[in-house]
Design a protein around this motif. Structure first.
Motif, mmCIF file in Angstrom:
data_model
loop_
_atom_site.group_PDB
_atom_site.id
_atom_site.type_symbol
_atom_site.label_atom_id
_atom_site.label_comp_id
_atom_site.label_asym_id
_atom_site.label_seq_id
_atom_site.Cartn_x
_atom_site.Cartn_y
_atom_site.Cartn_z
ATOM 1 N N MET A 1 36.478 17.127 14.746
ATOM 2 C CA MET A 1 37.290 16.733 13.602
ATOM 3 C C MET A 1 38.259 17.846 13.202
ATOM 4 N N MET A 2 37.755 19.083 13.126
ATOM 5 C CA MET A 2 38.603 20.194 12.726
ATOM 6 C C MET A 2 39.695 20.466 13.756
ATOM 7 N N GLY A 3 39.373 20.323 15.028
ATOM 8 C CA GLY A 3 40.375 20.512 16.068
ATOM 9 C C GLY A 3 41.508 19.513 15.952
ATOM 10 N N LYS A 4 41.153 18.250 15.668
ATOM 11 C CA LYS A 4 42.175 17.221 15.504
ATOM 12 C C LYS A 4 43.026 17.468 14.270
ATOM 13 N N VAL A 5 42.374 17.779 13.153
ATOM 14 C CA VAL A 5 43.097 17.993 11.904
ATOM 15 C C VAL A 5 44.071 19.164 12.025
ATOM 16 N N ILE A 6 43.595 20.278 12.552
ATOM 17 C CA ILE A 6 44.449 21.472 12.655
ATOM 18 C C ILE A 6 45.540 21.272 13.697
ATOM 19 N N GLY A 7 45.203 20.646 14.823
ATOM 20 C CA GLY A 7 46.194 20.420 15.877
ATOM 21 C C GLY A 7 47.352 19.558 15.401
ATOM 22 N N VAL A 8 47.051 18.435 14.744
ATOM 23 C CA VAL A 8 48.111 17.561 14.230
ATOM 24 C C VAL A 8 48.873 18.259 13.109
ATOM 25 N N GLY A 9 48.164 19.075 12.304
ATOM 26 C CA GLY A 9 48.832 19.823 11.250
ATOM 27 C C GLY A 9 49.847 20.809 11.793
ATOM 28 N N LEU A 10 49.522 21.467 12.887
ATOM 29 C CA LEU A 10 50.463 22.397 13.515
ATOM 30 C C LEU A 10 51.687 21.665 14.066
ATOM 31 N N VAL A 11 51.490 20.431 14.502
ATOM 32 C CA VAL A 11 52.630 19.624 14.952
ATOM 33 C C VAL A 11 53.592 19.398 13.787
ATOM 34 N N GLY A 12 53.032 19.041 12.638
ATOM 35 C CA GLY A 12 53.863 18.838 11.457
ATOM 36 C C GLY A 12 54.550 20.118 11.020
ATOM 37 N N PHE A 13 53.821 21.235 11.107
ATOM 38 C CA PHE A 13 54.390 22.527 10.745
ATOM 39 C C PHE A 13 55.559 22.879 11.669
ATOM 40 N N THR A 14 55.391 22.642 12.952
ATOM 41 C CA THR A 14 56.467 22.895 13.915
ATOM 42 C C THR A 14 57.684 22.032 13.629
ATOM 43 N N GLN A 15 57.436 20.779 13.320
ATOM 44 C CA GLN A 15 58.547 19.872 13.040
ATOM 45 C C GLN A 15 59.302 20.305 11.785
ATOM 46 N N PHE A 16 58.564 20.765 10.786
ATOM 47 C CA PHE A 16 59.226 21.232 9.562
ATOM 48 C C PHE A 16 60.094 22.452 9.840
ATOM 49 N N LEU A 17 59.610 23.396 10.670
ATOM 50 C CA LEU A 17 60.405 24.579 10.997
ATOM 51 C C LEU A 17 61.684 24.190 11.738
ATOM 52 N N ILE A 18 61.578 23.200 12.628
ATOM 53 C CA ILE A 18 62.769 22.740 13.343
ATOM 54 C C ILE A 18 63.776 22.164 12.360
ATOM 55 N N TRP A 19 63.287 21.346 11.436
ATOM 56 C CA TRP A 19 64.169 20.760 10.422
ATOM 57 C C TRP A 19 64.810 21.846 9.564
ATOM 58 N N LEU A 20 64.024 22.856 9.205
ATOM 59 C CA LEU A 20 64.532 23.934 8.359
ATOM 60 C C LEU A 20 65.662 24.683 9.066
ATOM 61 N N ILE A 21 65.461 24.977 10.351
ATOM 62 C CA ILE A 21 66.494 25.689 11.124
ATOM 63 C C ILE A 21 67.757 24.829 11.257
ATOM 64 N N LEU A 22 67.590 23.537 11.545
ATOM 65 C CA LEU A 22 68.739 22.651 11.679
ATOM 66 C C LEU A 22 69.505 22.519 10.365
ATOM 67 N N CYS A 23 68.775 22.379 9.258
ATOM 68 C CA CYS A 23 69.433 22.239 7.958
ATOM 69 C C CYS A 23 70.177 23.520 7.582
ATOM 70 N N PHE A 24 69.563 24.667 7.844
ATOM 71 C CA PHE A 24 70.213 25.937 7.529
ATOM 72 C C PHE A 24 71.482 26.109 8.368
ATOM 73 N N GLY A 25 71.399 25.764 9.654
ATOM 74 C CA GLY A 25 72.572 25.857 10.507
ATOM 75 C C GLY A 25 73.674 24.913 10.068
ATOM 76 N N ALA A 26 73.288 23.676 9.684
ATOM 77 C CA ALA A 26 74.287 22.709 9.226
ATOM 78 C C ALA A 26 74.950 23.181 7.936
ATOM 79 N N TYR A 27 74.164 23.814 7.050
ATOM 80 C CA TYR A 27 74.739 24.317 5.793
ATOM 81 C C TYR A 27 75.735 25.433 6.065
ATOM 82 N N GLN A 28 75.394 26.352 6.985
ATOM 83 C CA GLN A 28 76.289 27.457 7.290
ATOM 84 C C GLN A 28 77.596 26.943 7.899
#
Length: 443
Positions: free
Chosen positions: A219-246
């Motif tokens: 259970m913990m492996g699944k929860v943390i693994g999927v959570g890291l996927v979401g974390f990675t996706q958020f970082l990608i969005w953050l980088i794209l948004c920052f680049g678009a703003y600049q």
């Protein structure tokens, strides 16, 4: 490498390699931007082809009302009987007949149309006619318009909190956007955990897996693994948004604003045609106004404590996700079909839904008792606290909220683990709340 680490790696790599992850990661910011700006663009999309035929019995408005992006006035029928004009345009689309009766009935102006012209057309007509009548009355009373313009004031209140200039509307938009993203992320990835558990249970793969690992580790492996996927996706969005703003900021700073593209209501306040010798002065005012608006947005973005906002977002996203994904994993382990999850999902998701419902009240008064309690209760704090952070909150409330959320995460995972280890191998039985309660006390 530990067994949990292997499970985390498998869950993470499997999901990150999917085409859907790449598509959502790239198009996600565009979709959210569309959700935010599409209603604004639709609302601002005025009908440029609306023709208003003027029939004026007062002989005072013909040639006076000015065309704009909403209305095009036609003065070719000013002196014709209104009934005859109505017959001419009875079947015409995007054409309205504006009837201005004699002066003793001037307050009974009517607009005849085959189809509804919309509020923009009616407002534009009312605005200009009111200004024309006001100036006519002032002239009749021998009032000097220049003196009236001199005494008019336009006070701008600057909101300063803790020696720092802020903008309530900007804070509200930022808080709502962050809270809504957390709401979407928690639902999206928690449901992925639940469905992953259900698929492995229904396919009986889990029976092979738990021969090597404990249910809690799975259970913990699944929860943390999927959570890291979401974390990675958020970082990608953050980088794209920052680049678009600049890129966007550099583009606007390098472009000269064209005042002809702006629609400014003040242009029509006089109710008379704009003279050419005044055009440069008006364009200068419009240009300065638009430049000031862009500068204000840029200043608000630069003055925002992004370390606190982004740090708070990451903490409450991960905290809220861990809290709810453990419960969703327990639900997935307890049922055999996805249709059976509905009875258990409603009580679990009710706090999240309630947080979104009261969001407007929290943003309106971020320091109210309701806002404080919602930001401390762990099941609502991920959304409520993120809505309050842009407004500035006492440090002790933030620390207390985070501490309670962390403790609640461990408690929730422990309870969900008890349900998970029993439900994972339970087949063919209709599960009730009473049955789930019994599982909590199994040893």
């Amino acid at each position: 490498m530990s067994k949990i680490s292997l499970i985390i790696q498998r869950e993470y790599i499997t999901r990150v390699r999917k085409k859907s992850f790449l598509i959502i990661s790239i198009l996600g910011p565009l979709l959210f931007a569309g959700l935010i700006f599409a209603p604004m663009l639709i609302a601002g999309n005025k009908n440029e082809n609306q023709r208003v035929v003027v029939v004026d019995e007062t002989k005072s408005f013909c040639g006076i009302l000015q065309n704009n992006s909403t209305v095009h006035f036609d003065y070719g029928y000013c002196n014709i009987d209104v009934n005859a004009v109505k017959k001419i345009f009875a079947d015409s689309n995007h054409v309205s007949v504006l009837y201005i009766p004699k002066e003793e009935q001037i307050m009974q102006i009517q607009l005849y149309s085959k189809d509804d012209p919309g509020n923009d057309v009616v407002d534009a007509i009312q605005y200009q006619m009111n200004n024309v009548l006001e100036r006519a009355k002032m002239k009749a009373e021998n009032l000097d318009q220049s003196m009236i313009d001199k005494v008019k004031s336009d006070i701008q209140v600057k909101d300063i909190v803790g020696n720092k200039v802020t903008d309530t509307s900007y804070n509200a938009v930022l808080g709502y956007a962050c809270s809504f993203l957390i709401y979407i992320f928690i639902f999206l990835y928690s449901v992925q955990v639940m469905r992953g558990v259900m698929e492995e249970k229904i396919s009986r793969i889990v029976e092979v897996i738990i021969s090597s690992v404990r249910p809690f580790e799975l259970m913990m492996g699944k929860v943390i693994g999927v959570g890291l996927v979401g974390f990675t996706q958020f970082l990608i969005w953050l980088i794209l948004c920052f680049g678009a703003y600049q890129v966007g900021s550099a583009y606007y700073q390098g472009q000269e604003i064209n005042p002809k593209n702006a629609v400014v209501e003040q242009t029509y306040k006089t109710g008379i045609p704009v003279q050419n010798d005044n055009m440069n002065a008006r364009n200068k005012i419009i240009k300065e106004s638009m430049s000031g608006g862009l500068d204000n947005i840029d200043n608000m973005l630069r003055s925002t404590n992004w370390a606190l906002v982004i740090g708070g977002f990451l903490f409450y996203f991960l905290g809220g996700y861990l809290l709810y994904s453990a419960l969703f994993a327990a639900i997935g382990s307890a049922v055999d079909q996805e249709t059976e999850t509905q009875q258990f999902m409603l009580p679990v998701t009710a706090p999240l839904i309630l947080s979104i419902i009261v969001m407007s009240s929290i943003i309106t008064d971020p320091h109210s008792s309701m806002a404080v309690w919602f930001s401390i209760i762990p099941f609502t704090s991920p959304i409520a606290m993120m809505a309050r952070i842009p407004f500035g909150i006492p440090v002790w409330q933030l620390v207390l909220s985070m501490a309670i959320l962390v403790v609640s995460i461990f408690g929730t995972i422990w309870l969900a683990g008890k349900i998970y280890r029993v439900g994972l191998l339970m087949y063919g039985k209709k599960i009730t709340y009473r049955e789930l309660g019994k599982w909590l006390f199994y040893k």
